[in-house]
Each structure stands twice: as structure tokens, then as C-alpha cells.
Write a protein that holds these residues in place. Structure first.
Motif, PDB file in Angstrom:
ATOM      1  N   VAL A   1      36.472  37.654  42.977  1.00  0.00           N
ATOM      2  CA  VAL A   1      36.053  37.675  41.583  1.00  0.00           C
ATOM      3  C   VAL A   1      37.039  38.472  40.725  1.00  0.00           C
ATOM      4  O   VAL A   1      37.319  38.122  39.583  1.00  0.00           O
ATOM      5  CB  VAL A   1      34.634  38.269  41.450  1.00  0.00           C
ATOM      6  N   HIS A   2      37.572  39.531  41.315  1.00  0.00           N
ATOM      7  CA  HIS A   2      38.504  40.376  40.572  1.00  0.00           C
ATOM      8  C   HIS A   2      39.951  39.951  40.750  1.00  0.00           C
ATOM      9  O   HIS A   2      40.859  40.568  40.186  1.00  0.00           O
ATOM     10  CB  HIS A   2      38.349  41.844  41.004  1.00  0.00           C
TER      11      HIS A   2
ATOM     12  N   GLY B   1      33.532  34.904  37.258  1.00  0.00           N
ATOM     13  CA  GLY B   1      33.898  36.175  36.658  1.00  0.00           C
ATOM     14  C   GLY B   1      32.979  36.560  35.525  1.00  0.00           C
ATOM     15  O   GLY B   1      32.603  37.727  35.388  1.00  0.00           O
ATOM     16  N   SER B   2      32.579  35.578  34.750  1.00  0.00           N
ATOM     17  CA  SER B   2      31.778  35.889  33.563  1.00  0.00           C
ATOM     18  C   SER B   2      30.314  36.136  33.878  1.00  0.00           C
ATOM     19  O   SER B   2      29.611  36.785  33.119  1.00  0.00           O
ATOM     20  CB  SER B   2      31.917  34.773  32.521  1.00  0.00           C
TER      21      SER B   2
ATOM     22  N   LEU C   1      33.715  39.651  46.414  1.00  0.00           N
ATOM     23  CA  LEU C   1      33.923  40.729  45.451  1.00  0.00           C
ATOM     24  C   LEU C   1      35.397  40.825  45.061  1.00  0.00           C
ATOM     25  O   LEU C   1      35.755  40.970  43.888  1.00  0.00           O
ATOM     26  CB  LEU C   1      33.444  42.051  46.064  1.00  0.00           C
ATOM     27  N   TYR C   2      36.255  40.730  46.081  1.00  0.00           N
ATOM     28  CA  TYR C   2      37.694  40.767  45.812  1.00  0.00           C
ATOM     29  C   TYR C   2      38.120  39.533  45.020  1.00  0.00           C
ATOM     30  O   TYR C   2      38.875  39.637  44.052  1.00  0.00           O
ATOM     31  CB  TYR C   2      38.468  40.848  47.132  1.00  0.00           C
TER      32      TYR C   2
ATOM     33  N   ASP D   1      29.259  32.649  29.519  1.00  0.00           N
ATOM     34  CA  ASP D   1      28.969  33.250  28.214  1.00  0.00           C
ATOM     35  C   ASP D   1      28.942  32.214  27.100  1.00  0.00           C
ATOM     36  O   ASP D   1      28.108  32.275  26.198  1.00  0.00           O
ATOM     37  CB  ASP D   1      29.993  34.348  27.895  1.00  0.00           C
TER      38      ASP D   1
ATOM     39  N   GLU E   1      31.912  43.968  35.840  1.00  0.00           N
ATOM     40  CA  GLU E   1      32.549  42.775  35.275  1.00  0.00           C
ATOM     41  C   GLU E   1      34.065  42.895  35.389  1.00  0.00           C
ATOM     42  O   GLU E   1      34.645  43.925  35.041  1.00  0.00           O
ATOM     43  CB  GLU E   1      32.146  42.612  33.817  1.00  0.00           C
ATOM     44  N   PRO E   2      34.709  41.833  35.889  1.00  0.00           N
ATOM     45  CA  PRO E   2      36.151  41.868  36.139  1.00  0.00           C
ATOM     46  C   PRO E   2      36.998  42.363  34.967  1.00  0.00           C
ATOM     47  O   PRO E   2      37.806  43.256  35.131  1.00  0.00           O
ATOM     48  CB  PRO E   2      36.461  40.404  36.441  1.00  0.00           C
TER      49      PRO E   2
ATOM     50  N   ALA F   1      25.660  41.506  39.888  1.00  0.00           N
ATOM     51  CA  ALA F   1      25.950  42.833  40.423  1.00  0.00           C
ATOM     52  C   ALA F   1      24.871  43.844  40.057  1.00  0.00           C
ATOM     53  O   ALA F   1      24.741  44.877  40.708  1.00  0.00           O
ATOM     54  CB  ALA F   1      27.304  43.308  39.910  1.00  0.00           C
ATOM     55  N   GLU F   2      24.103  43.533  39.043  1.00  0.00           N
ATOM     56  CA  GLU F   2      23.070  44.480  38.622  1.00  0.00           C
ATOM     57  C   GLU F   2      22.035  44.657  39.729  1.00  0.00           C
ATOM     58  O   GLU F   2      21.546  43.671  40.303  1.00  0.00           O
ATOM     59  CB  GLU F   2      22.383  43.977  37.355  1.00  0.00           C
TER      60      GLU F   2
ATOM     61  N   PHE G   1      25.661  49.595  35.407  1.00  0.00           N
ATOM     62  CA  PHE G   1      26.599  49.216  36.449  1.00  0.00           C
ATOM     63  C   PHE G   1      27.135  47.803  36.244  1.00  0.00           C
ATOM     64  O   PHE G   1      28.300  47.522  36.506  1.00  0.00           O
ATOM     65  CB  PHE G   1      25.928  49.316  37.817  1.00  0.00           C
ATOM     66  N   LYS G   2      26.296  46.933  35.756  1.00  0.00           N
ATOM     67  CA  LYS G   2      26.708  45.545  35.578  1.00  0.00           C
ATOM     68  C   LYS G   2      27.906  45.444  34.638  1.00  0.00           C
ATOM     69  O   LYS G   2      28.783  44.617  34.827  1.00  0.00           O
ATOM     70  CB  LYS G   2      25.552  44.706  35.030  1.00  0.00           C
TER      71      LYS G   2
ATOM     72  N   HIS H   1      22.758  50.653  44.448  1.00  0.00           N
ATOM     73  CA  HIS H   1      21.721  49.739  44.925  1.00  0.00           C
ATOM     74  C   HIS H   1      20.695  50.433  45.813  1.00  0.00           C
ATOM     75  O   HIS H   1      19.758  49.797  46.293  1.00  0.00           O
ATOM     76  CB  HIS H   1      22.362  48.577  45.690  1.00  0.00           C
TER      77      HIS H   1
ATOM     78  N   PHE I   1      29.348  37.291  36.971  1.00  0.00           N
ATOM     79  CA  PHE I   1      29.274  38.209  38.097  1.00  0.00           C
ATOM     80  C   PHE I   1      28.515  39.482  37.748  1.00  0.00           C
ATOM     81  O   PHE I   1      27.773  40.023  38.556  1.00  0.00           O
ATOM     82  CB  PHE I   1      30.674  38.562  38.579  1.00  0.00           C
ATOM     83  N   LYS I   2      28.700  39.930  36.537  1.00  0.00           N
ATOM     84  CA  LYS I   2      28.046  41.165  36.122  1.00  0.00           C
ATOM     85  C   LYS I   2      26.535  41.058  36.270  1.00  0.00           C
ATOM     86  O   LYS I   2      25.865  42.028  36.611  1.00  0.00           O
ATOM     87  CB  LYS I   2      28.416  41.506  34.684  1.00  0.00           C
TER      88      LYS I   2
END
Lengths: 237, 237
Positions: free
Chosen positions: A189-190, A123-124, A186-187, A46, B131-132, A130-131, B126-127, B190, A126-127
Motif C-alpha cells: 500500500v505504501h 491507498g485511498s 501493508l508494504y 475518495d 494513510e500512505p 487501518a482504523e 491512527f487512520k 489495536h 486503506f486508512k
DNA sequence: GGTCGTAGTTGAACACGTTCAAGAAGGGCG
DNA sequence: CGCCCTTCTTGAACGTGTTCAACTACGACC
């Protein structure tokens, strides 16, 4: 503004076969992507604005967009870099055949290890990955090369395994393991635990678990359920 | 610009117990969230701008931010609405006890059914949820109420099941099923198949599969592996 | 009634990702 | 040399989510 003058480098054979890039273009492209990767690593996703990338690379914002359709596509390059490092780190460990459980643990653990420095960054951004429609999604067409490489690595994990595995399962196993690694990621990242130790724990303990399940797949009793799972997976893919 | 005059409604007992909102504030808040939910449903997440929401609600942009820290928090309200509908749709089916497999399938299927109209919308926002650090993440503190409600629903699924289940597994099962539904939702988002039929297929066929695995958990042979999975899950939670 | 403090409200302003019309650079060809 | 076409480059401009200092409304208290 100080502008670095880029000399035309060595004269090059003009687009021999399907070459879609000239020497100059390729140079600018690299300049931009290298700068972006560096800034991403230094400041996160970001904080690294397109304007900052362009300024640091000594080009205009529009020029960056001439080579990359979006900021996300610049991350694709970053991602590829990390994945190459992962593949390299695994090569040594996977060179000699051995028990499936060891190979699996090694592949997943080096994956976590390789990504570790970029946890905050991941983390920043990832969104974006994920889209659903995103080119950065691991399932997207744009990610095909990276996905293929990763799949090949897991195929190698399975191929070099001395453990006995149900042939039908074995055929699909690389893809399933790749999927499992997506789950681990996925895990990860969180995962906010210090040093992402929980993710390491996950890998450390799920590898033997997966190994046990895979081992069980050879027994006749489990054939129906194994077939059912595989059939469903093929339908949903 | 036409501005709807808002009359102060019925005079209200002044903040009886822990009431943090006055009548006027609550009214504006509702106005904004209702408008946002309507526009989200009509045009999707990205197309619905904060300016559009504010204009449609007859307030200023800043006013929306006075009540909601971000656009994402407006979606939380939308999400809650959908989840309420899901809980309502399940109540009838889960009223009478029955086989675990039926209850599980019903809970998951009505979930997919309830979300169906918002597939496009869900994809675009969803994105934000993935995000974490996001307040929209299903694991976040902000989502706690919605999560609790969903967990209670799956607890109901398990409680009313006539199927025999290993007690240790039974205790954790609601949470595991909730997690499974998160997985289904991940797939659903998805899923580009027409009418999301693939997700329905996933639910239709994974419910008996889960049922079979749960049934197997009672046998002594599987106790070690069940315990191992549960232990690992507790460690990682 | 007057005064004060909180809750509510405003719209301009900011930084961002992205787009685009316009121009510069450079080389091949007559 | 002059022309043209492709490749490359520019920076202003757009629309977005978000912030903020200033303002208004209103109820409580003296």
C-alpha cells in the motif's frame, strides 16, 4: 430524473429457511454494490461519493444506507471480489503438491498480482481499514469470512508442501503466513515504486528467507527459540 | 464573544536568520496548537472539531487553516509533544551503559508508558497516520524531525550496549529497532486489553527474543542469513 | 504623513458521510 | 374489499473538514 423501473423478477419461494432478504431487496442491494464496485474501480475511493453511487444506481442516498451501514461496508464487497480472484488464481498453482518455497511464493505473488490494478484505490481507502474499530479491519468480525478464506488458502499452501517442517510450527504456520501477507500488503500500500516492483522484490526474496527459517526450525538447537516465538504469538493473538 | 487581547509581547529582533514567522503570527500559531493539543487530550480526535478548537482559542476557523494545512497537521504537534516526553523519560535509563536487552526493553517500555494516557486518542486518529500520502505517516517528509529524534534514541540504545554485536548488523540496528517500535505501536493501537497489558507483554518478551537473535548474529553459521536480511532491507527501504 | 504590500483574520459557503422522520409498495388476512 | 404490518424508499437536514474572496492590521518606504 430518469428512474429505471425494476420488475419483480421471477416469483420466489418466500424466505424458505433463515432467508433474511426478499427478491426485491436483494436486487436493489446487488444493484448498489455492483455500481459501487464499478465506480470504486474507475475513480478511486475518495472521488466516489455516496451521492454518485446512489445516482448511478438510480436510487436515493438513504436507500444505500438502508442496505449498507457505511461507505466502508461497500468496500468490503469490493475486497471480497478481489480476494475471490486471488483464490481462483492460486487454485491452479496449488493443485499439485510441491516444495514449500514455491507454493509460498506463488500464493503471495498472485496476491500482489491480483491487487495490482487497484493500488491507487487501495491507498485511498486503506486508512479506513487501518482504523482499530473499523469493520474493514482484517481483524474485525465483519472481515471474518474473508479472513477464513484467506487462512484456508495458506493452510492449503502448508498442507501441500513436501518440505519437512516442525509439527508444532506447522500447526500455526498458516496463520503466521497470513500475518506475513498482511505485512506484505501493508508494504504494498505504501509502495510507490513503478508497478510496485519493490513489493514483488519483497515477495521474491522473503519467500526463500521464510523457507530457510522454517527449514531451520526442525533442528534441535532452534527448538527453544521457536517455542518461545510460538508461545508469545499465542499469548498475543 | 469574549476575545482575549494579545499584546505584542517583547519587541523582537526582526527575523534574524531564516526566521519565517513574526511575533504575532507565532503567538497565534502557538495559541491554536496549544488549544488543539489540550482538547485532543480531553476529548479525543473525532470529538475535537476544528470549530471547537477555533472557538476555544478565540479565533476563526479560517485562521486555524492559515497556520495548519489540515487537522492532521495539528496532531503532528501533539505527537511531537508525546515523543519529547518519551525521549526525556529514556534519558535517565540510557545514561549509563549496560546490556543491550535492558536498554532495549527500557526504551520500548517507556514508549508504551508515555503513550498510555492517549490510547483512545491514538486509536481515533491512527487512520490518518496510516494513510500512505499522509503528512502524519511516520515515513513522510513532515515526520522527518520526529523520526530523526526517535532514530537517534535507538542509536543511543545500541551505542551504549555492552553486548557484542555483529558490526554490519550494528550499523543498521537502530533503524531496525525503530521499525520494530513502529510494529509495537501498530499492535498497541489495536490492543484492547485492559491497560494495554498485552502490549507490555509483547515488549517484555520480545526484547529478550530480539536480544537473543542479535547475539546469534555473531556466529558464522548465521552470517549468510543475516546478510540476506540486511541486503533485502536496504533494497526495500 | 501618506501609501503600499504583506501578514493576519474572518465567516460564509462547499461537498462530503451520515441520519431520520415520513411516506410508498406490497402482500397476507378477515 | 379494507385493514395492517413489514419491507423498502425518499430527500431534506445535520455536522464535519476544508476553501476562499474579502477585509483588517501593521510595518516599511518615500
Amino acid at each position: 430524473m430518469v428512474r429505471t423501473v425494476v420488475e419483480p423478477a421471477i416469483s420466489e419461494a418466500p424466505a424458505a429457511a433463515g432467508g433474511e432478504s426478499t427478491a426485491k431487496g436483494e436486487q436493489t442491494r446487488r444493484l448498489i454494490v455492483d455500481t459501487a464496485v464499478r465506480l470504486f474501480g474507475e475513480q478511486g475511493y475518495d472521488k466516489t461519493t455516496m451521492r454518485a453511487i446512489a445516482a448511478a444506481a438510480g436510487v436515493s442516498v438513504g436507500n444505500a444506507y438502508y442496505y449498507f451501514p457505511s461507505k466502508g461496508h461497500l468496500v468490503q464487497a469490493f475486497y471480497t471480489t478481489v480476494q475471490d480472484a486471488h483464490a481462483d488464481a492460486c487454485r491452479q498453482v496449488l493443485a499439485a503438491p510441491g516444495p514449500f518455497v514455491d507454493r509460498l511464493r506463488a500464493a503471495m505473488l498472485t496476491g500482489v498480482e491480483t491487487m495490482a490494478p487497484y493500488h491507487g484505490f487501495a491507498g485511498s481507502f486503506f486508512k479506513t481499514a487501518a482504523e482499530p474499530g473499523s469493520p474493514l479491519s482484517p481483524f474485525s468480525a465483519d472481515s471474518a469470512p474473508a479472513r477464513e478464506r484467506s487462512l484456508r488458502m495458506f493452510a492449503d499452501v502448508v498442507d501441500g508442501a513436501t518440505t519437512k517442517i516442525d509439527p508444532e510450527l506447522r500447526a500455526e504456520l498458516p496463520e503466521l503466513l497470513w500475518l506475513a501477507q498482511m505485512g506484505v500488503t501493508l508494504y504494498w500500500v505504501h509502495d510507490t515504486s513503478p508497478g510496485q516492483e519493490k513489493t514483488r522484490l519483497l515477495v521474491e526474496r522473503s519467500a526463500p528467507l521464510i523457507d530457510r527459517l522454517v527449514g531451520m526450525s526442525r533442528y534441535r538447537v532452534f527448538r527453544p527459540v521457536v517455542r518461545e516465538v510460538l508461545t508469545l504469538y499465542r499469548l498475543l493473538r
